[in-house]
Write a protein that holds these residues in place. Structure first.
Motif, mmCIF file in Angstrom:
data_model
loop_
_atom_site.group_PDB
_atom_site.id
_atom_site.type_symbol
_atom_site.label_atom_id
_atom_site.label_comp_id
_atom_site.label_asym_id
_atom_site.label_seq_id
_atom_site.Cartn_x
_atom_site.Cartn_y
_atom_site.Cartn_z
ATOM 1 N N SER A 1 40.864 49.990 48.216
ATOM 2 C CA SER A 1 39.234 49.933 48.439
ATOM 3 C C SER A 1 38.865 51.268 48.440
ATOM 4 C CB SER A 1 39.024 49.559 50.168
ATOM 5 O OG SER A 1 39.492 50.356 50.867
ATOM 6 N N ALA A 2 39.532 52.112 48.318
ATOM 7 C CA ALA A 2 38.716 53.727 47.983
ATOM 8 C C ALA A 2 38.888 54.159 46.632
ATOM 9 C CB ALA A 2 39.266 54.762 49.027
ATOM 10 N N GLY A 3 39.543 53.372 45.673
ATOM 11 C CA GLY A 3 39.627 53.787 44.343
ATOM 12 C C GLY A 3 39.354 52.691 43.562
ATOM 13 N N ALA A 4 39.264 52.960 42.190
ATOM 14 C CA ALA A 4 38.721 52.049 41.099
ATOM 15 C C ALA A 4 39.553 52.122 39.883
ATOM 16 C CB ALA A 4 37.566 52.040 40.741
ATOM 17 N N PRO A 5 40.625 51.266 39.718
ATOM 18 C CA PRO A 5 41.444 51.282 38.433
ATOM 19 C C PRO A 5 40.791 50.691 37.211
ATOM 20 C CG PRO A 5 42.503 50.071 39.977
ATOM 21 C CD PRO A 5 41.300 50.573 40.581
ATOM 22 N N VAL A 6 40.830 51.129 36.100
ATOM 23 C CA VAL A 6 40.591 50.267 34.978
ATOM 24 C C VAL A 6 41.138 50.830 33.728
ATOM 25 C CG1 VAL A 6 38.636 52.040 34.014
ATOM 26 C CG2 VAL A 6 38.353 49.600 33.663
ATOM 27 N N ALA B 1 40.852 42.063 29.036
ATOM 28 C CA ALA B 1 39.678 42.347 30.065
ATOM 29 C C ALA B 1 40.193 43.562 30.830
ATOM 30 C CB ALA B 1 39.581 41.353 31.016
ATOM 31 N N GLN B 2 39.153 44.377 31.075
ATOM 32 C CA GLN B 2 39.609 45.724 31.962
ATOM 33 C C GLN B 2 39.288 45.262 33.196
ATOM 34 O OE1 GLN B 2 36.821 48.840 30.308
ATOM 35 N NE2 GLN B 2 37.803 48.706 28.217
ATOM 36 N N GLN B 3 39.627 46.399 34.222
ATOM 37 C CA GLN B 3 39.596 46.052 35.467
ATOM 38 C C GLN B 3 38.734 46.379 36.510
ATOM 39 O OE1 GLN B 3 43.207 48.511 36.186
ATOM 40 N NE2 GLN B 3 44.916 46.652 35.882
#
Length: 262
Positions: free
Chosen positions: A18-23, A178-180
């Motif tokens: 919930s604190a990082g954002a992968p893509v 699709a990207q994340q």
């Protein structure tokens, strides 16, 4: 308006999703990204728009989507009643024409205010000033973008509407990949995902200029992203987004070919 793009950071530890954002370009790839704790972005206008937006700017952008960009087309929106009246939503759509975003912007009805993720290169000069006034968010493609992710999260947690093109750029619009970013934002904010398929705006290669071509926008059923934990959970949610949207695009293609998209 301009080309929209989905982006996000590249990997998050399981204990801090919930604190990082992968893509990434491929749903299976996940890389580490720092935690998002800094609260530096304020919201305005019923907490649905980021700081810097104005009521006049957003209203003008809506008018452009409904009138100016829609003028060369016959736009038909289907199943708009499926869009939830309240609560944060991530609108995910296929992307094959530069007018996809403005047309979607135009069909979203008040009191919802549309915030799209747009490639950061567009935020220059007068165009950039207009986009910020309209409440749009610039995102850096291919690298972590801390401030934009925080702003997008806050819009969603406040019950706002965020538009994302999971493919990341314009193409055939068939959702082959699709990207994340969209899945990550939905998972970390608790927002529902609303798929939208758009067909008809892109002129087929080799064809002549068309007169008032029909553009169909089909709204799918809202759904919750997979809540499975960790990197595998995010990969599953990303594939879920791709699969639902690809199926909706295929449905719209069938309906258009059979003359049923009315």
């Amino acid at each position: 308006m301009s080309e929209r793009t989905d982006s996000g950071p590249q990997r998050t530890p399981e204990s801090a999703e919930s604190a990082g954002a992968p893509v990434s370009a491929a749903p299976a790839r996940v890389a580490e990204f720092p935690k998002l704790r800094k609260k530096s972005v304020k919201l305005s206008y019923a907490t649905q728009l980021p700081e810097g937006a104005t009521d006049l700017g957003h209203t003008f952008a809506r008018w452009l989507g409904r009138r100016f960009f829609a003028f060369p087309y016959r736009v038909r929106a289907h199943n708009l009643e499926r869009i939830p009246a309240t609560g944060g939503i991530v609108v995910v759509a296929n992307h094959s024409s530069f007018v996809d975003g403005p047309l979607i912007f135009g069909v979203i009805k008040m009191p919802r205010r549309m915030v799209f993720l747009i490639k950061n290169e567009m935020f220059k000069g007068l165009v950039g000033a207009y986009l910020r006034s309209a409440g749009q968010l610039g995102v850096k493609r291919g690298e972590p973008d801390r401030a934009t992710l925080i702003a997008a999260q806050k819009v969603l947690k406040a019950g706002g509407t965020l538009g994302v093109f999971p493919e990341g750029t314009r193409g055939d619009g068939d959702m082959a990949s699709a990207q994340q970013g969209a899945a990550w934002l939905a998972r970390t904010s608790g927002a529902l995902i609303v798929p939208m398929a758009v067909r008809g705006a892109r002129r087929p290669e080799g064809s002549r200029r068309r007169f008032l071509p029909v553009v169909d926008i089909l709204v799918g059923e809202p759904f919750e992203a997979s809540t499975a934990k960790g990197r595998q959970g995010l990969a599953e949610a990303t594939e879920q987004v791709r699969d639902r949207l690809a199926a909706l695009v295929a449905e719209l293609d069938t309906r258009r070919s059979n003359g049923e998209a009315r």
